[in-house]
Enzyme design. Structure first.
Site, mmCIF file in Angstrom:
data_model
loop_
_atom_site.group_PDB
_atom_site.id
_atom_site.type_symbol
_atom_site.label_atom_id
_atom_site.label_comp_id
_atom_site.label_asym_id
_atom_site.label_seq_id
_atom_site.Cartn_x
_atom_site.Cartn_y
_atom_site.Cartn_z
ATOM 1 C CG ASP A 13 -3.144 -15.448 104.606
ATOM 2 O OD1 ASP A 13 -4.416 -15.462 104.355
ATOM 3 O OD2 ASP A 13 -2.211 -15.962 103.702
ATOM 4 C CE LYS A 16 -7.796 -10.306 104.649
ATOM 5 N NZ LYS A 16 -6.460 -10.631 104.626
ATOM 6 N N GLY A 17 -10.286 -12.208 109.287
ATOM 7 C CA GLY A 17 -11.520 -12.844 109.887
ATOM 8 C C GLY A 17 -11.432 -12.608 111.218
ATOM 9 C CG ASN A 38 -8.917 -14.913 95.997
ATOM 10 O OD1 ASN A 38 -9.834 -14.473 96.311
ATOM 11 N ND2 ASN A 38 -8.271 -14.124 95.414
ATOM 12 C CB ALA A 39 -10.456 -14.857 100.863
ATOM 13 N N GLY A 40 -9.222 -17.048 102.565
ATOM 14 C CA GLY A 40 -9.218 -18.084 103.656
ATOM 15 C C GLY A 40 -9.396 -17.283 104.825
ATOM 16 C CG HIS A 41 -11.199 -13.901 105.481
ATOM 17 N ND1 HIS A 41 -12.022 -12.993 105.057
ATOM 18 C CD2 HIS A 41 -10.130 -13.990 104.713
ATOM 19 C CE1 HIS A 41 -11.477 -12.344 104.002
ATOM 20 N NE2 HIS A 41 -10.062 -12.814 103.686
ATOM 21 N NE ARG A 143 -16.221 -4.383 77.352
ATOM 22 C CZ ARG A 143 -15.908 -3.550 76.461
ATOM 23 N NH1 ARG A 143 -16.559 -2.319 76.209
ATOM 24 N NH2 ARG A 143 -14.831 -3.672 75.647
ATOM 25 C CD GLN A 212 -7.782 -11.775 97.838
ATOM 26 O OE1 GLN A 212 -8.609 -10.914 97.382
ATOM 27 N NE2 GLN A 212 -8.387 -12.839 98.135
ATOM 28 C CB THR A 227 -5.321 -10.935 93.928
ATOM 29 O OG1 THR A 227 -6.330 -11.859 93.709
ATOM 30 C CG2 THR A 227 -5.879 -9.799 94.430
ATOM 31 C CB THR A 289 -3.309 -23.342 98.742
ATOM 32 O OG1 THR A 289 -2.535 -22.312 99.508
ATOM 33 C CG2 THR A 289 -4.367 -22.419 97.716
ATOM 34 N NE ARG A 291 -0.214 -21.567 97.875
ATOM 35 C CZ ARG A 291 -0.501 -20.546 96.930
ATOM 36 N NH1 ARG A 291 0.673 -20.313 95.890
ATOM 37 N NH2 ARG A 291 -1.402 -19.603 97.042
ATOM 38 N N GLY A 394 -3.677 -14.240 120.355
ATOM 39 C CA GLY A 394 -4.097 -15.426 120.023
ATOM 40 C C GLY A 394 -5.213 -15.684 119.285
HETATM 41 P P1 GDP Z 1 -7.183 -13.498 107.126
HETATM 42 O O1 GDP Z 1 -7.336 -14.330 105.707
HETATM 43 O O2 GDP Z 1 -6.549 -12.335 107.116
HETATM 44 O O3 GDP Z 1 -8.611 -13.773 107.676
HETATM 45 O O4 GDP Z 1 -6.049 -14.456 108.187
HETATM 46 P P2 GDP Z 1 -6.032 -16.123 108.037
HETATM 47 O O5 GDP Z 1 -7.210 -16.885 108.726
HETATM 48 O O6 GDP Z 1 -5.988 -16.842 106.572
HETATM 49 O O7 GDP Z 1 -4.779 -16.522 108.768
HETATM 50 C C1 GDP Z 1 -4.496 -15.873 110.104
HETATM 51 C C2 GDP Z 1 -4.333 -16.999 110.873
HETATM 52 O O8 GDP Z 1 -3.911 -16.394 112.224
HETATM 53 C C3 GDP Z 1 -5.428 -17.825 111.175
HETATM 54 O O9 GDP Z 1 -5.205 -18.945 111.467
HETATM 55 C C4 GDP Z 1 -6.023 -16.917 112.811
HETATM 56 O O10 GDP Z 1 -6.820 -18.184 113.353
HETATM 57 C C5 GDP Z 1 -4.756 -16.835 113.322
HETATM 58 N N1 GDP Z 1 -4.903 -15.466 114.092
HETATM 59 C C6 GDP Z 1 -5.267 -14.351 113.902
HETATM 60 N N2 GDP Z 1 -5.210 -13.372 114.690
HETATM 61 C C7 GDP Z 1 -4.299 -14.025 115.707
HETATM 62 C C8 GDP Z 1 -3.591 -13.401 116.873
HETATM 63 O O11 GDP Z 1 -3.555 -12.434 117.178
HETATM 64 N N3 GDP Z 1 -2.783 -14.507 117.437
HETATM 65 C C9 GDP Z 1 -2.500 -15.713 116.943
HETATM 66 N N4 GDP Z 1 -1.727 -16.753 117.395
HETATM 67 N N5 GDP Z 1 -3.174 -16.165 115.877
HETATM 68 C C10 GDP Z 1 -3.905 -15.391 115.203
HETATM 69 P P1 IMO Z 2 -6.870 -13.688 102.412
HETATM 70 O O1 IMO Z 2 -8.207 -12.924 102.073
HETATM 71 C C1 IMO Z 2 -2.817 -14.465 100.798
HETATM 72 C C2 IMO Z 2 -2.267 -14.389 96.492
HETATM 73 C C3 IMO Z 2 -1.972 -15.799 95.888
HETATM 74 C C4 IMO Z 2 -0.881 -15.247 94.888
HETATM 75 C C5 IMO Z 2 -1.726 -14.001 94.358
HETATM 76 C C6 IMO Z 2 -2.564 -14.279 93.168
HETATM 77 O O2 IMO Z 2 -7.183 -15.130 103.143
HETATM 78 O O3 IMO Z 2 -5.873 -12.843 102.854
HETATM 79 P P2 IMO Z 2 -5.015 -15.254 93.010
HETATM 80 O O4 IMO Z 2 -5.420 -16.961 93.146
HETATM 81 O O5 IMO Z 2 -5.770 -14.331 93.730
HETATM 82 O O6 IMO Z 2 -4.832 -15.022 91.544
HETATM 83 O O7 IMO Z 2 -3.729 -15.244 93.499
HETATM 84 O O8 IMO Z 2 -2.571 -13.552 95.454
HETATM 85 N N1 IMO Z 2 -3.472 -14.569 97.578
HETATM 86 C C7 IMO Z 2 -3.687 -14.546 98.572
HETATM 87 N N2 IMO Z 2 -2.502 -14.597 99.763
HETATM 88 N N3 IMO Z 2 -4.223 -14.624 101.366
HETATM 89 C C8 IMO Z 2 -5.014 -14.436 100.719
HETATM 90 O O9 IMO Z 2 -6.394 -14.263 100.708
HETATM 91 C C9 IMO Z 2 -4.959 -14.442 99.330
HETATM 92 N N4 IMO Z 2 -5.731 -14.307 98.170
HETATM 93 C C10 IMO Z 2 -4.767 -14.540 96.897
HETATM 94 O O10 IMO Z 2 -1.023 -16.752 96.813
HETATM 95 O O11 IMO Z 2 0.322 -14.886 95.387
HETATM 96 MG MG MG Z 3 -6.374 -15.918 104.684
#
Ligand code: GDP
Ligand code: IMO
Ligand code: MG
Length: 404
Positions: A13, A16-17, A38-41, A143, A212, A227, A289, A291, A394
């Site tokens: 988190d 990256k996205g 499991n990812a959310g970008h 396997r 991750q 993970t 999730t 959380r 931002g």
């Molecule tokens: P990822 O899993 O690495 O792609 O990151 P996530 O999307 O899960 O979480 C990053 C959160 O921070 C998202 O809500 C993005 O919109 C936000 N975000 C990313 N870069 C910035 C930044 O430079 N400033 C702010 N305020 N938010 C950001």
């Molecule tokens: P992105 O790509 C943050 C964490 C879970 C848990 C552990 C194992 O959005 O950065 P899993 O479901 O993979 O077996 O869970 O890894 N986890 C993440 N935490 N960002 C993620 O993805 C994650 N994907 C898994 O919270 O601690």
């Molecule tokens: Mg994420």
């Protein structure tokens, strides 16, 4: 055009996205190489937010191939829902999607097994996303899993399912459902390593998008609180099907503070009142999730370790804007006693930086930043020993300072 790997340097988190979306105009393809939904970008364009779980973050760019590599585990229903959702918004993703025939499938019972195990573990739970990642990767290395190539061939699917352990599920129903999903996926299924080789022969740029973060890596992270895949940059080669000589640059995304979702050690985790304020300011709730994310101060030893594990060429520092209004910003500059075998025993040594009060969201150059923010970025760069190429101010695609 360069071949670039983008990875998270902390516990996921990091943003990256956003960075992948911003860099996508200069490449022909974005490739996911490990993990799954499991990812959310999160991508934000003109204030409109899109959260992607399986589709690569080049999805909003009309020219960009979106490739799901062999190292990803694919929940077909989730992928199709994501495709339908983007298509409904007018994004022509169906023309640009490619999936490796050798990618493994998250089967209908995998999420249930994941959840049941977590519930049974009680206080010792990992805190997984309950998306079935670990059972799917287990079946792959044992396997006995199913691959996308099996799903799209009715005869192979029937033969493989006969052998799969599917306790509590109706075999005929599962077969019918998977065959339906496979039929929809079929037009996108390709030989990904060959496709990547062809793009490289044409001199096209390719971006490998990690999921991750480094300390969730199954070998290098805070095991067992990790993970089930390798998340470090080297995994891009095995997980996509290119050799290490194909990679030109590795960009590590680092949040200007640190967050973690789920259990496990977190040396710089901050006090609950401070965490709550930063969580609110940064919207630190899981994109998958929902959380609340745990919050801590920037950790230099963690980043130095990440730099060596990933071979970082540059860092994109995200969410600097979120630290605005903190009068003091502690940073762990080192660990007393050095890097421990178990991060639960890390003893951070802090230095406190002065804060700034100005809103940073309009800053587009280094000179636009308040003096204290510049000093913070410079000190992190100096301590980590890797150039900070981008600073996020931002969530929007444009909220970035390019320091190159
Ligand atoms: P990822 O899993 O690495 O792609 O990151 P996530 O999307 O899960 O979480 C990053 C959160 O921070 C998202 O809500 C993005 O919109 C936000 N975000 C990313 N870069 C910035 C930044 O430079 N400033 C702010 N305020 N938010 C950001
Ligand atoms: P992105 O790509 C943050 C964490 C879970 C848990 C552990 C194992 O959005 O950065 P899993 O479901 O993979 O077996 O869970 O890894 N986890 C993440 N935490 N960002 C993620 O993805 C994650 N994907 C898994 O919270 O601690
Ligand atoms: Mg994420």
């Amino acid at each position: 055009m360069p071949t670039v790997v983008v990875v998270g340097t902390q516990w996921g988190d990091e943003g990256k996205g956003k960075v992948v979306d911003a860099l996508a105009p200069s490449v022909a393809a974005v490739v996911r190489f490990q993990g799954g939904n499991n990812a959310g970008h999160t991508l934000v364009v003109g204030g409109r937010k899109t959260v992607l779980h399986l589709l690569p973050s080049g999805a909003l760019h009309d020219h960009c191939l979106c490739i799901i590599g062999p190292g990803v585990v694919v929940d077909p229903a989730v992928l199709l829902a994501e495709v339908d959702q983007l298509s409904a918004l007018g994004v022509d993703i169906e023309r640009r999607l490619r999936i490796a025939s050798s990618a493994h499938v998250i089967l209908p019972w995998h999420p249930h097994v994941d959840r049941q195990r977590e519930v049974a573990a009680g206080a010792h739970a990992i805190g997984t996303t309950h998306r079935g990642l670990s059972p799917a990767y287990e079946d792959k290395v044992a396997r006995r899993g199913l691959r996308i190539g099996d799903l799209i061939s009715p005869s192979r699917l029937a033969a493989k399912l006969t052998m799969a352990p599917i306790d509590g599920y109706d075999r005929a129903e599962v077969l019918e459902r998977l065959a339906e999903l496979g039929a929809r996926l079929r037009p996108w299924v390709v030989d990904v390593p060959e496709l990547l080789a062809e793009l490289r022969r044409k001199g096209e740029g390719i971006l490998f998008e990690g999921a991750q973060g480094t300390f969730l890596d199954v070998d290098h992270g805070t095991w067992p609180y990790v993970t089930s895949s390798n998340t470090v940059a080297g995994a891009a080669c095995a997980g996509a099907g290119v050799g290490p000589t194909a990679i030109d640059q590795v960009i590590g995304i680092a949040k200007a503070y640190v967050t973690r979702v789920g259990g496990g050690p977190f040396p710089t985790e901050c006090a609950p009142d401070v965490a709550e304020a930063l969580r609110a300011a940064g919207g630190e709730f899981g994109a998958t999730t929902g959380r609340p994310r745990r919050i801590g101060w920037f950790d230099v030893p963690l980043l130095r370790r990440s730099a060596l594990l990933n071979g970082l060429s540059a860092i994109a520092l995200s969410k600097l804007d979120v630290l605005s209004t903190r009068s003091e910003i502690p940073v762990a500059m080192s660990y007393d006693g050095g890097w421990p075998e178990d991060l639960a025993f890390a003893r951070p040594v802090y230095r406190t930086f002065g804060g700034w009060t100005r809103d940073l969201s309009a800053c587009r150059t280094r000179a636009d930043l308040p003096h204290a923010a510049r000093a913070y970025v410079d000190a992190l760069q100096e301590a980590i020993g890797v150039p900070i190429a981008f600073v996020g101010v931002g969530p929007d695609r444009d909220h970035t300072i390019d320091l190159r």
